[in-house]
Enzyme design. Structure first.
Site, PDB file in Angstrom:
ATOM      1  CG  HIS A 190      -1.703  -1.369   1.238  1.00 35.95           C
ATOM      2  ND1 HIS A 190      -2.724  -1.716   0.387  1.00 35.95           N
ATOM      3  CD2 HIS A 190      -1.467  -2.474   2.010  1.00 35.95           C
ATOM      4  CE1 HIS A 190      -3.109  -2.958   0.665  1.00 35.95           C
ATOM      5  NE2 HIS A 190      -2.372  -3.445   1.630  1.00 35.95           N
TER       6      HIS A 190
ATOM      7  CD  GLU B  15      -2.360  -3.904   4.948  1.00 36.52           C
ATOM      8  OE1 GLU B  15      -3.562  -3.766   4.654  1.00 36.52           O
ATOM      9  OE2 GLU B  15      -1.596  -4.687   4.360  1.00 36.52           O
TER      10      GLU B  15
ATOM     11  CG  HIS C  23       0.528  -6.692   2.269  1.00 40.86           C
ATOM     12  ND1 HIS C  23      -0.407  -5.863   1.717  1.00 40.86           N
ATOM     13  CD2 HIS C  23       1.475  -6.889   1.325  1.00 40.86           C
ATOM     14  CE1 HIS C  23      -0.047  -5.558   0.488  1.00 40.86           C
ATOM     15  NE2 HIS C  23       1.101  -6.173   0.209  1.00 40.86           N
TER      16      HIS C  23
ATOM     17  CD  GLU D  18      -1.948 -10.164   4.187  1.00 44.38           C
ATOM     18  OE1 GLU D  18      -1.808  -9.244   5.029  1.00 44.38           O
ATOM     19  OE2 GLU D  18      -2.578 -10.033   3.124  1.00 44.38           O
TER      20      GLU D  18
HETATM   21 ZN    ZN Z   1      -2.306  -5.331   2.521  1.00 43.97          ZN
END
Ligand code: ZN
Length: 445
Positions: A275, A291, A344, A406
């Site tokens: 992002h 995030e 992430h 993640e």
């Molecule tokens: Zn993400």
């Protein structure tokens, strides 16, 4: 006709302006604009952002209609219903759940009645209908774009009915079942692709998601223009090609372009902080933190540790800037890095869920992902949700081994707190680096 349209638009705009005052609090001071395939959706009352879940809720009739969906309302069970083709979506009012073809799906916000209007969660509806939903959180306004993919087939002289790939020793032969006609073929680099445009043709077949070859990893198909079918061959290296057109087939033979072999450098790695800029990623339902902030911090720690280990680290973004997924892949594929690591944090409707997941491209070897997940939890003690496969763009289109980490769930109250603590980020970063080093030991010559 034109005047009438403009008048209606003006009245609607006026209505929106007038009603905005009454709802200002619910929007967190933001104007919310929703577009379906580039056309703004006109609502008879304002969409809102639910403060706790940060979800956008919109009047259900307008959104269902904008998405070409039949609308019903069951008074008895107080349920909003949308029907499109063979998809039936049900949203019981006041309950944090929805149904898609009677399969119950927990949601983090309930459909609700405000000022006499029924408001429903936008993303859930869009995604249930197979649309892509992208929110662009700008200061002062939130723009949400929904891409609705309608299957409309134009009339063309030719149809691509089938595509097969045959892998030979050092070549791949693609066999397209399509009648003779005008074709344009060209290659693109960074990343390497072969594009075949078939004029006056319609696609009536699937691509090939995975090809077990050193040359090609996938074949994608699409309708490039109304009457131009496009076949894109995703390459793992530069190729030369030969065409052979028959009455009902087009054969494309691909071979390695020996002049352009990439030699991987096992001291070079690409780190991809997820992002950034106008794309905040997931938003913590507890603290409202983005995030992207977590990704930036963790990726920087990983990069620093890798540099201490003697790596050349290439970052896909530095600082809080927006970089598209295509640009990230293009950058990675223009290097000779031996690996690509995207960083992430996760989110889920179920707030109980916690732990680390590491993704690799669907159908590929999971070793890198597994090693990294194990290495992280060995350091952090988090729940190990293990190696998984998905077609995330950045791991699907990069030409080197690629994983997407993640590192935990922002939707779990304890884990959210854990993840934003810089001391814990150092622990996770060390785990990621352990994983990368172990993987390099295995694959480096
Ligand atoms: Zn993400």
């Amino acid at each position: 006709m034109k005047y009438k349209k403009i008048t209606i638009l003006l009245i609607l705009l006026l209505a929106l302006t007038l009603s905005s005052k009454a709802f200002a609090l619910d929007n967190g001071g933001k104007d919310i604009e929703v577009y379906v395939n580039g056309e703004i959706v006109q609502f008879d009352s304002r969409p809102i952002i639910d403060l706790r879940s940060q979800r956008t809720l919109v009047p259900f009739r307008a959104i269902f209609e904008a998405l070409g969906t039949e609308v019903e309302y069951d008074e008895q069970s107080r349920t909003a219903i949308g029907i499109k083709g063979d998809v039936v979506i049900k949203l019981p009012i006041g309950q944090a759940k929805g149904f898609v073809n009677d399969k119950e799906i927990p949601l983090d916000v309930a459909s609700q009645i405000r000022q006499g209007r029924t408001l429903v969660p936008l993303r859930f509806i869009g995604e249930s209908l197979g649309c892509t939903v992208e929110a662009d959180n700008q200061s002062g306004r939130m723009v949400i774009n929904i891409e609705l993919i309608e299957e409309v087939k134009p009339k063309t002289a030719r149809t691509v009915e089938n595509i097969e790939a045959e892998v030979e020793d050092d070549a791949v032969v693609l066999d397209l079942a399509v009648a003779e006609g005008v074709n344009k073929v060209f290659t693109l680099s960074n990343p390497n692709r072969l594009v075949i445009d078939l004029e006056d043709a319609t696609i009536d077949t699937e691509g090939i998601s995975e090809i077990d070859s050193d040359l090609v990893f996938a074949v994608r198909v699409g309708q490039f223009e109304e009457t131009v079918a496009r076949v894109v061959v995703d390459l793992k290296q530069a190729v030369t090609y030969q065409l052979q057109q028959g009455k009902d087939s087009l054969k494309v033979t691909l071979a390695a372009d020996k002049g352009q072999d990439i030699e991987r450098d096992y001291n070079t790695i690409v780190i991809d902080p997820g992002h950034g800029g106008r794309d905040p990623g997931a938003i913590s339902p507890y603290t409202g933190r983005f995030e992207k902030e977590f990704c930036t911090a963790l990726a920087q720690l990983v990069a620093d540790l890798l540099e201490d280990e003697g790596f050349d680290v290439i970052m896909t973004r530095s600082g809080d800037e927006y970089v598209s997924l295509e640009e990230r892949v293009r950058l990675a594929n223009s290097t000779n890095a031996f690996a690509f690591v995207s960083i992430h944090a996760n989110s889920a409707p179920n707030t109980e869920v916690s732990g680390v997941e590491v993704y690799t491209k669907r159908g590929s070897d999971r070793t890198f992902a597994r090693i990294t997940a194990d290495a992280i939890v060995k350091r952090s003690g988090q729940n190990n949700r293990g190696a998984k496969e998905a077609d995330f763009y950045v791991i699907r289109h990069t030409g080197m081994p690629a994983i997407l980490i993640e590192a935990g769930f922002l939707t779990n109250v304890q884990e959210e707190q854990y993840l934003y603590d810089p001391r814990n980020q150092e622990v996770i970063a060390q785990g990621i680096v352990d994983g990368i080093l172990e993987y390099r030991d295995r694959v480096a010559p």
